[in-house]
Design a protein around this motif. Structure first.
Motif, PDB file in Angstrom:
ATOM      1  N   GLN A  52     -15.213 -14.853 -13.246  1.00 34.50           N
ATOM      2  CA  GLN A  52     -14.899 -15.798 -12.289  1.00 34.50           C
ATOM      3  C   GLN A  52     -14.200 -15.437 -10.612  1.00 34.50           C
ATOM      4  O   GLN A  52     -14.167 -15.228 -10.100  1.00 34.50           O
ATOM      5  CB  GLN A  52     -15.365 -17.339 -12.285  1.00 34.50           C
ATOM      6  N   PHE A  53     -12.773 -15.648 -11.887  1.00 34.81           N
ATOM      7  CA  PHE A  53     -11.715 -14.796 -11.341  1.00 34.81           C
ATOM      8  C   PHE A  53     -12.106 -13.868 -10.516  1.00 34.81           C
ATOM      9  O   PHE A  53     -11.288 -13.882  -9.555  1.00 34.81           O
ATOM     10  CB  PHE A  53     -10.493 -14.902 -12.265  1.00 34.81           C
ATOM     11  N   ALA A  54     -12.135 -12.859 -11.174  1.00 37.05           N
ATOM     12  CA  ALA A  54     -12.412 -11.309 -10.564  1.00 37.05           C
ATOM     13  C   ALA A  54     -13.243 -11.349  -9.710  1.00 37.05           C
ATOM     14  O   ALA A  54     -12.988 -10.197  -8.612  1.00 37.05           O
ATOM     15  CB  ALA A  54     -12.767 -10.558 -11.961  1.00 37.05           C
ATOM     16  N   ALA A  55     -14.530 -12.258  -9.148  1.00 35.84           N
ATOM     17  CA  ALA A  55     -15.055 -12.080  -8.226  1.00 35.84           C
ATOM     18  C   ALA A  55     -14.560 -12.232  -6.646  1.00 35.84           C
ATOM     19  O   ALA A  55     -14.804 -11.986  -6.404  1.00 35.84           O
ATOM     20  CB  ALA A  55     -16.274 -12.876  -8.914  1.00 35.84           C
ATOM     21  N   THR A  56     -14.074 -13.704  -7.442  1.00 33.78           N
ATOM     22  CA  THR A  56     -12.912 -14.368  -6.071  1.00 33.78           C
ATOM     23  C   THR A  56     -11.838 -13.091  -5.703  1.00 33.78           C
ATOM     24  O   THR A  56     -11.880 -13.241  -5.317  1.00 33.78           O
ATOM     25  CB  THR A  56     -12.132 -15.420  -6.588  1.00 33.78           C
ATOM     26  N   LEU A  57     -11.261 -13.074  -6.566  1.00 32.41           N
ATOM     27  CA  LEU A  57     -10.821 -11.809  -5.814  1.00 32.41           C
ATOM     28  C   LEU A  57     -10.918 -10.325  -4.879  1.00 32.41           C
ATOM     29  O   LEU A  57     -10.290 -10.210  -4.581  1.00 32.41           O
ATOM     30  CB  LEU A  57     -10.018 -11.248  -7.148  1.00 32.41           C
ATOM     31  N   ILE A  58     -12.222 -10.005  -6.324  1.00 37.63           N
ATOM     32  CA  ILE A  58     -12.763  -9.426  -4.995  1.00 37.63           C
ATOM     33  C   ILE A  58     -12.927  -9.425  -3.598  1.00 37.63           C
ATOM     34  O   ILE A  58     -12.708  -8.464  -2.642  1.00 37.63           O
ATOM     35  CB  ILE A  58     -14.012  -8.233  -6.092  1.00 37.63           C
ATOM     36  N   GLU A  59     -13.630 -10.862  -3.790  1.00 35.80           N
ATOM     37  CA  GLU A  59     -14.073 -10.986  -2.529  1.00 35.80           C
ATOM     38  C   GLU A  59     -12.406 -11.546  -1.663  1.00 35.80           C
ATOM     39  O   GLU A  59     -13.584 -11.238  -0.046  1.00 35.80           O
ATOM     40  CB  GLU A  59     -14.891 -12.749  -2.774  1.00 35.80           C
ATOM     41  N   GLN A  60     -11.965 -11.926  -1.561  1.00 39.17           N
ATOM     42  CA  GLN A  60     -10.546 -12.415  -1.050  1.00 39.17           C
ATOM     43  C   GLN A  60      -9.675 -10.559  -0.011  1.00 39.17           C
ATOM     44  O   GLN A  60      -9.479 -10.899   0.156  1.00 39.17           O
ATOM     45  CB  GLN A  60      -9.681 -13.177  -2.280  1.00 39.17           C
ATOM     46  N   ALA A  61     -10.429  -9.811  -1.049  1.00 36.90           N
ATOM     47  CA  ALA A  61      -9.592  -8.441  -0.925  1.00 36.90           C
ATOM     48  C   ALA A  61      -9.934  -8.055   0.113  1.00 36.90           C
ATOM     49  O   ALA A  61      -9.833  -7.252   1.008  1.00 36.90           O
ATOM     50  CB  ALA A  61      -9.835  -7.557  -1.869  1.00 36.90           C
ATOM     51  N   ILE A  62     -11.395  -8.224   0.105  1.00 36.54           N
ATOM     52  CA  ILE A  62     -12.500  -7.531   1.223  1.00 36.54           C
ATOM     53  C   ILE A  62     -11.925  -8.221   2.170  1.00 36.54           C
ATOM     54  O   ILE A  62     -12.069  -7.596   3.644  1.00 36.54           O
ATOM     55  CB  ILE A  62     -13.638  -7.557   0.570  1.00 36.54           C
ATOM     56  N   TRP A  63     -11.945  -9.702   2.664  1.00 31.39           N
ATOM     57  CA  TRP A  63     -11.995 -10.494   3.681  1.00 31.39           C
ATOM     58  C   TRP A  63     -10.541  -9.910   4.071  1.00 31.39           C
ATOM     59  O   TRP A  63     -10.123  -9.681   5.435  1.00 31.39           O
ATOM     60  CB  TRP A  63     -11.935 -11.924   3.326  1.00 31.39           C
ATOM     61  N   ARG A  64      -9.699  -9.952   3.488  1.00 27.24           N
ATOM     62  CA  ARG A  64      -8.015  -9.737   3.844  1.00 27.24           C
ATOM     63  C   ARG A  64      -7.900  -8.359   4.077  1.00 27.24           C
ATOM     64  O   ARG A  64      -7.228  -8.532   5.258  1.00 27.24           O
ATOM     65  CB  ARG A  64      -6.492  -9.582   2.135  1.00 27.24           C
ATOM     66  N   GLU A  65      -8.509  -6.830   4.054  1.00 29.32           N
ATOM     67  CA  GLU A  65      -8.952  -5.774   4.339  1.00 29.32           C
ATOM     68  C   GLU A  65      -9.478  -5.615   5.849  1.00 29.32           C
ATOM     69  O   GLU A  65      -9.923  -5.121   6.079  1.00 29.32           O
ATOM     70  CB  GLU A  65      -8.574  -4.897   3.464  1.00 29.32           C
ATOM     71  N   ARG A  66     -10.949  -7.150   5.489  1.00 29.23           N
ATOM     72  CA  ARG A  66     -11.823  -6.880   6.642  1.00 29.23           C
ATOM     73  C   ARG A  66     -12.614  -5.478   6.420  1.00 29.23           C
ATOM     74  O   ARG A  66     -13.251  -4.776   7.587  1.00 29.23           O
ATOM     75  CB  ARG A  66     -11.215  -7.184   8.308  1.00 29.23           C
ATOM     76  N   CYS A  67     -12.707  -5.345   5.329  1.00 29.25           N
ATOM     77  CA  CYS A  67     -14.154  -4.638   5.086  1.00 29.25           C
ATOM     78  C   CYS A  67     -15.871  -4.858   4.589  1.00 29.25           C
ATOM     79  O   CYS A  67     -16.111  -4.256   3.849  1.00 29.25           O
ATOM     80  CB  CYS A  67     -13.728  -3.988   4.059  1.00 29.25           C
ATOM     81  N   TYR A  68     -15.593  -5.424   5.110  1.00 29.66           N
ATOM     82  CA  TYR A  68     -16.717  -6.995   5.115  1.00 29.66           C
ATOM     83  C   TYR A  68     -18.056  -5.988   5.823  1.00 29.66           C
ATOM     84  O   TYR A  68     -19.227  -6.201   5.763  1.00 29.66           O
ATOM     85  CB  TYR A  68     -17.327  -7.819   5.310  1.00 29.66           C
TER      86      TYR A  68
END
Length: 214
Positions: free
Chosen positions: A186-202
């Protein structure tokens, strides 16, 4: 292995050399043949060249060859529940520990191969060929990310923290990271989600590849 036609040609060439004054041994050496072989092809006193009888020779069966009953016994034992999932390399030693000898390991393999049981044994899935790993090439940032979980030593001996890190393959930039006390999906999934929003790669999510220590 030479054919009858080849033997006749070689014998004729040697005879012509001998008639011309050459020694038979020297003529055989030029051809790369021994005099003994030439004599075996055409024995003394005979005019006809003998053919090679090895392909049609009837060979007696080895004295230690397994009988049909012994072969059936091997197949029966290998199909028992205790041995059905094991290869001969493990069945033979187990039988030896029980004081029973049915044949060598190679004999087990030959018998099972004759019964089409050597390719895959047991209830597990048969091995499958692995696909060639896909190669990813990054031509710019936020196209390919690599991620990994690394142990971080603490001041307490034997205790570690876990660094969750996502890096950009093109720039080697640390996109996002977090440190936790346990390893959790779950930590890994949250990390990836936050990275996508941070870099605006959605809208164009990058390819995520496991680093595996590389």
């Amino acid at each position: 292995m030479t054919s009858l036609l080849q033997r006749e040609q070689i014998v004729r060439l040697v005879d012509e050399a001998v008639v011309s004054g050459a020694r038979r041994r020297r003529a055989c050496e030029v051809i790369g043949l021994s005099v003994r072989t030439l004599q075996r092809w055409r024995p003394v006193g005979q005019r006809q060249v003998a053919s090679d009888e090895r392909p049609t020779a009837v060979r007696s069966a080895p004295a230690h060859r397994l009988t049909m009953a012994e072969r059936e016994r091997i197949v029966t034992v290998c199909n028992q529940p205790a041995y059905a999932h094991l290869p001969p390399s493990q069945i033979v030693p187990k039988l030896a520990d029980q004081g029973e000898y049915l044949g060598s390991e190679s004999s087990f393999y030959r018998v099972l191969k004759a019964h089409h049981q050597v390719h895959h044994r047991g209830s597990t899935q048969a091995p499958r060929a692995k696909q060639i790993p896909t190669t990813h090439i990054a031509q710019g940032p936020n196209e390919v990310w690599t991620w990994d979980v690394t142990w971080l030593p603490s001041e307490v001996r034997g205790r570690f923290f876990y660094l969750y890190l996502i890096s950009d393959l093109f720039s080697r930039y640390g996109v996002h990271w977090e440190v936790h006390e346990v390893e959790c999906g779950q930590f890994a999934a949250t990390l990836i989600e936050q990275a996508i929003w941070r870099e605006r790669c959605y809208d164009h999510k990058p390819i995520l590849h496991s680093d595996n220590g590389g």
